[in-house]
Design an enzyme around this catalytic site. Sequence first.
Site, short mmCIF file in Angstrom:
data_model
loop_
_atom_site.label_atom_id
_atom_site.label_comp_id
_atom_site.label_asym_id
_atom_site.label_seq_id
_atom_site.Cartn_x
_atom_site.Cartn_y
_atom_site.Cartn_z
N LYS A 158 0.85 -1.20 0.00
CA LYS A 158 0.00 0.00 0.00
C LYS A 158 0.88 1.24 0.00
CE LYS A 158 -3.90 -2.29 2.24
NZ LYS A 158 -4.72 -2.52 3.44
N GLN A 188 -5.08 -1.78 9.68
CA GLN A 188 -4.89 -3.06 8.98
C GLN A 188 -5.47 -4.20 9.82
OE1 GLN A 188 -3.82 -3.25 5.84
NE2 GLN A 188 -4.04 -5.46 5.78
N ASP A 200 -11.33 2.73 4.11
CA ASP A 200 -11.59 1.29 3.95
C ASP A 200 -13.09 1.01 3.80
OD1 ASP A 200 -9.48 -0.52 3.74
OD2 ASP A 200 -8.99 -0.41 5.88
N1 GUN Z 1 -6.98 -7.01 5.80
C1 GUN Z 1 -7.28 -7.70 4.68
N2 GUN Z 1 -7.85 -6.88 3.76
C2 GUN Z 1 -7.90 -5.65 4.32
C3 GUN Z 1 -8.39 -4.39 3.86
O1 GUN Z 1 -8.91 -4.22 2.76
N3 GUN Z 1 -8.27 -3.36 4.75
C4 GUN Z 1 -7.73 -3.53 5.99
N4 GUN Z 1 -7.66 -2.45 6.79
N5 GUN Z 1 -7.28 -4.67 6.44
C5 GUN Z 1 -7.37 -5.74 5.60
#
Ligand code: GUN
Length: 280
Positions: free
Chosen positions: A50, A94, A117
């Site tokens: 990311k 996350q 998100d």
């Molecule tokens: N863990 C797995 N996929 C995601 C996501 O799209 N966002 C976040 N914050 N954690 C994740």
Amino acid sequence: MSAKIIDGRQIAAKIRATLKEKISVLPLKPHLAIILVGNDDASVIYVRNKQKFAQEIGMRTTLYHLPETTDSAAVLQLIEKLNNDKDVNGIIVQLPLPDHFNVHEVIHQISPLKDVDGFHPYNTGMLQNNEDPYFIAATPLGIMKLIQNVETELSGKNVVIIGASLIVGRPLATLLLNHECTVTVTHIHTRNIKELTRKADIVVAACGVANMVKNDWIKKGATLIDVGINRLEGKICGDIDFADVCGTAGAITPVPGGVGPMTIAMLLQNTVDAYFLQNK
Ligand code: GUN
């Protein structure tokens, strides 16, 4: 006949290029705050990616990498500080969080206006109402783009989503319903999944079981979206047995190079949208 490969890498690269152009003319670069608690192997890699792609398009990121033992109050306090920081446009935590956290409590703390998100109940609720949320979760949003790459008309299509998670299955089901699809969501208690998938025009596999979907699970010409990232005998594979279904499916996303890059591109898009939402 072999299935068309839906190239998530290429579609994501185009989206990032558009975002990069948008950002290049802004006086201040959009800023994403990432909270990572602990050292879950997959999470560390996702967060690194990311940050890498954000940097490539000129977006700022700040990573708050906190020890596994961090208590919930400290994370809630950090989120509150970021909510009030005008220089921060988007906040993500996350997932998964360590077991001593209540994930809902943490997500509820994020301002819906910075919830890039799309997990906050304001945003999920608005989506459920078929109103406009501020943000839609990145993976379902990316999956919609991949489906729309090969399906010109979604209205009336039968879709089966394997997996009812908060991050993928549930919001994706809502999005597809809002696009007039007939949606079935299966989960670990579902009986005879195969009988359902065999009737589906579109199958989305998000169950985390390596190569679960076989050729006799699918209808000829079906569009298959594979959200799984599994390690099998040292190799990465999806939830769909790619080699097995290739001759029957109409179109399929590869793993890697399908849904994964789209998730990041959509998160970056949400963060750029957040910038404009907060700087109207
Ligand atoms: N863990 C797995 N996929 C995601 C996501 O799209 N966002 C976040 N914050 N954690 C994740």
